[in-house]
Structure formats: structure tokens, C-alpha cells
Design a protein around this motif. Sequence first.
Motif, mmCIF file in Angstrom:
data_model
loop_
_atom_site.group_PDB
_atom_site.id
_atom_site.type_symbol
_atom_site.label_atom_id
_atom_site.label_comp_id
_atom_site.label_asym_id
_atom_site.label_seq_id
_atom_site.Cartn_x
_atom_site.Cartn_y
_atom_site.Cartn_z
ATOM 1 N N ASP A 122 -12.025 9.757 -1.634
ATOM 2 C CA ASP A 122 -12.606 8.501 -2.520
ATOM 3 C C ASP A 122 -10.822 7.895 -2.979
ATOM 4 O O ASP A 122 -10.361 8.817 -3.427
ATOM 5 C CB ASP A 122 -13.543 8.166 -2.997
ATOM 6 C CG ASP A 122 -13.883 6.679 -3.515
ATOM 7 O OD1 ASP A 122 -13.025 5.850 -2.557
ATOM 8 O OD2 ASP A 122 -14.944 7.026 -4.041
ATOM 9 N N HIS A 123 -10.531 6.890 -2.502
ATOM 10 C CA HIS A 123 -9.315 5.761 -3.999
ATOM 11 C C HIS A 123 -10.218 5.913 -5.408
ATOM 12 O O HIS A 123 -11.325 6.160 -5.303
ATOM 13 C CB HIS A 123 -9.345 4.352 -3.686
ATOM 14 C CG HIS A 123 -8.317 4.517 -2.073
ATOM 15 N ND1 HIS A 123 -8.941 4.219 -1.010
ATOM 16 C CD2 HIS A 123 -7.332 4.037 -1.823
ATOM 17 C CE1 HIS A 123 -8.461 4.227 -0.035
ATOM 18 N NE2 HIS A 123 -7.075 4.086 -0.647
ATOM 19 N N SER A 124 -8.694 5.732 -6.054
ATOM 20 C CA SER A 124 -9.346 5.885 -7.396
ATOM 21 C C SER A 124 -9.801 5.044 -7.603
ATOM 22 O O SER A 124 -9.744 3.857 -6.905
ATOM 23 C CB SER A 124 -7.811 5.843 -8.342
ATOM 24 O OG SER A 124 -6.884 4.528 -7.808
ATOM 25 N N ALA A 170 -7.604 1.715 -7.741
ATOM 26 C CA ALA A 170 -7.355 1.487 -5.963
ATOM 27 C C ALA A 170 -8.563 0.447 -5.992
ATOM 28 O O ALA A 170 -8.191 -0.872 -5.028
ATOM 29 C CB ALA A 170 -6.956 2.483 -4.539
ATOM 30 N N TRP A 171 -9.471 0.590 -6.335
ATOM 31 C CA TRP A 171 -10.940 -0.008 -6.426
ATOM 32 C C TRP A 171 -10.595 -1.400 -6.980
ATOM 33 O O TRP A 171 -10.869 -2.751 -6.109
ATOM 34 C CB TRP A 171 -11.909 0.729 -6.172
ATOM 35 C CG TRP A 171 -12.693 1.764 -5.618
ATOM 36 C CD1 TRP A 171 -12.251 2.729 -4.942
ATOM 37 C CD2 TRP A 171 -13.567 1.436 -4.268
ATOM 38 N NE1 TRP A 171 -12.953 3.554 -3.749
ATOM 39 C CE2 TRP A 171 -13.503 2.576 -3.517
ATOM 40 C CE3 TRP A 171 -14.102 0.413 -3.553
ATOM 41 C CZ2 TRP A 171 -14.187 2.888 -2.080
ATOM 42 C CZ3 TRP A 171 -14.921 0.456 -2.566
ATOM 43 C CH2 TRP A 171 -14.958 1.280 -1.729
ATOM 44 N N LYS A 179 -9.691 7.655 2.640
ATOM 45 C CA LYS A 179 -8.656 7.215 2.848
ATOM 46 C C LYS A 179 -8.507 8.175 3.862
ATOM 47 O O LYS A 179 -6.981 8.428 5.010
ATOM 48 C CB LYS A 179 -7.952 8.099 2.142
ATOM 49 C CG LYS A 179 -7.550 7.449 0.404
ATOM 50 C CD LYS A 179 -7.375 7.984 -0.240
ATOM 51 C CE LYS A 179 -6.949 8.103 -1.600
ATOM 52 N NZ LYS A 179 -6.888 8.601 -3.208
ATOM 53 N N HIS A 188 0.880 -0.915 -0.323
ATOM 54 C CA HIS A 188 -0.038 0.051 -0.049
ATOM 55 C C HIS A 188 0.724 1.118 -0.071
ATOM 56 O O HIS A 188 1.744 1.212 1.116
ATOM 57 C CB HIS A 188 -0.959 -0.087 1.184
ATOM 58 C CG HIS A 188 -2.181 1.183 1.107
ATOM 59 N ND1 HIS A 188 -1.894 2.011 2.221
ATOM 60 C CD2 HIS A 188 -2.720 1.189 0.056
ATOM 61 C CE1 HIS A 188 -3.214 2.883 1.996
ATOM 62 N NE2 HIS A 188 -3.792 2.140 0.962
#
Length: 118
Positions: A98-100, A103-104, A93, A71
Motif C-alpha cells: 500500500d502507499h504511505s 501519499a493517500w 502499487k 509521481h
Amino acid sequence: MKQLSFAAFISFWSVAGTLFVLSLLVPAPRSVEPADRRYTLQDIARHHSVDDCWMAIAGQVYDFSQFIPKHPAPAATMVAWCGKEATQGMKTKGYGNDHSPAAWAMAEAYRIGVLKSE
Ligand code: HEM
């Protein structure tokens, strides 16, 4: 004699061929796919450390033990969510972003099942 061995040859291979085709048609016994396994929040709570880290995110259950060293942020950011319902952690995060989508998508490789309501 020649005719007899020819007949034996033909019958052997027709039986062998039939058995082979049947073995392809009969489905193998289906075990529970990892993606179908169901875990409660109690199960997840038992995995709450840096080297044994499960999380529930949006109804899915993940084992991120192997991912934490990869990570991009310090381990502590993720470890705070190990053993928990971590949708908020994933979506913020820890500071509101939000994560990209990448990343999801990455998370999918660590999915071990679905969250079972208690
Ligand atoms: C649920 C707890 C998690 C927290 C609190 C967390 C927090 C963070 C933080 C603070 C950063 C660096 C700052 C930033 O890029 O904005 C980051 C980046 C990143 N994290 Fe996480 N993370 C978590 C879980 C995950 C998971 C489960 C994955 C994927 C399997 C992941 C993949 C990434 C990636 C690829 C980045 C680079 C930026 C991006 O693509 O959004 N993180 N995370």
C-alpha cells in the motif's frame, strides 16, 4: 441648513450601513462544489492518458493529470490505471504494498468529485 445636511448625512449612512449588514447576512447562491460532483465509470473512462488521467479510488474521483510528472515511479505505473477504478493500484502499487499515509493525503488535492453508481 446645517441641520438638514446633518440629517441627510445620518440617513445616508444608516441606509448604507443597513444594506452592508444585509449583504453579509444573505448567503451567496451556492454552486455545486467540485467535491460534490458525481461521475460515472463511463465519464472516468474518457480520461485515460498520461496528460488526461482520471481515476476512481475508494468511491472518490481524482484528476491526476498534473500529478503524474511528480509521481516518484515511472509514469507508466500510474498510466496503466488512468480512466479506471484504481483502488487496487493505489493499495498495491502494482506489487502488493500500500502507499504511505502521506501519499493517500497527497491525493486529496486532486479530488474532483465522487463516484456515481451507474
Ligand atoms: C493508482 C496507481 C498508482 C500506482 C500503480 C502507483 C505505484 C507506485 C510505485 C510503483 C511507487 C514506487 C515504489 C514504492 O514506493 O514502493 C510509488 C510511490 C509513491 N506513490 Fe504511487 N502509484 C499510484 C498512484 C499514486 C497516487 C494517486 C499518489 C498520490 C497522489 C501516489 C503517490 C506516491 C508516493 C508519495 C510514493 C512514494 C512512496 C509512498 O509514499 O508510498 N501514487 N507509487
